[in-house]
Design a protein around this motif. Structure first.
Motif, PDB file in Angstrom:
ATOM      1  N   LYS A  77     -19.378  20.308 -31.671  1.00 31.30           N
ATOM      2  CA  LYS A  77     -19.861  19.090 -31.003  1.00 31.30           C
ATOM      3  C   LYS A  77     -19.908  19.296 -29.485  1.00 31.30           C
ATOM      4  N   TYR A 129     -16.980  11.466 -30.641  1.00 35.90           N
ATOM      5  CA  TYR A 129     -16.922  12.050 -31.982  1.00 35.90           C
ATOM      6  C   TYR A 129     -15.472  12.241 -32.422  1.00 35.90           C
ATOM      7  N   SER A 183     -13.757   8.989 -33.286  1.00 29.49           N
ATOM      8  CA  SER A 183     -14.266   8.258 -34.450  1.00 29.49           C
ATOM      9  C   SER A 183     -13.339   8.503 -35.634  1.00 29.49           C
TER      10      SER A 183
END
Length: 132
Positions: free
Chosen positions: A90, A75, A78
């Motif tokens: 997260k 994540y 990204s």
């Protein structure tokens, strides 16, 4: 972003979940260490916007915790910059199985499945009423 502000964000985040902020080191690494029972630990390296990295990095010194951090690492890497709060949320989702917490997505899935299962019965009842 000032490290003091990041520490404040981390402390506020900890107040709503099982993790405790156990260390905050402003040195070269700008590191925040977190811990939760039963032995779940990780740390976040915070970016220094004045130079060097501009992304957060999460890691754990516990071999048991490392596989669960992969989702958070993916994540973070990204596209787009993330906030500390987004990264911590997260990580919490990644550690749900280790912490014995229900998966938030499972609750939504169960509600959706319940709605889908109820609809055909309603259709059959309407069909029965219209045919009579």
């Amino acid at each position: 972003m000032e490290f003091k502000h990041l520490v404040d964000v981390a402390e506020k985040w900890c107040s709503g979940n099982p993790f405790d902020l156990i260390a905050a080191e402003e040195g070269d690494e700008r590191r925040l260490d977190f811990y939760a029972e039963p032995g779940v630990s990780f740390y976040v390296l915070c970016p220094d916007m004045s130079g060097g990295s501009d992304n957060f990095h999460v890691w754990s010194e516990s071999e048991d915790c490392l596989p669960f951090l992969q989702l958070a690492q993916d994540y973070i890497s990204s596209c787009g910059k993330k906030t500390l709060l987004e990264v911590l949320d997260k990580v919490l989702r990644s550690f749900r199985p280790l912490l014995g917490l229900p998966d938030a997505d499972d609750d939504a899935f169960e509600e959706c499945r319940a709605d889908v299962e109820e609809e055909p019965e309603a259709d059959h009842q309407q069909m029965g009423v219209s045919q009579q």
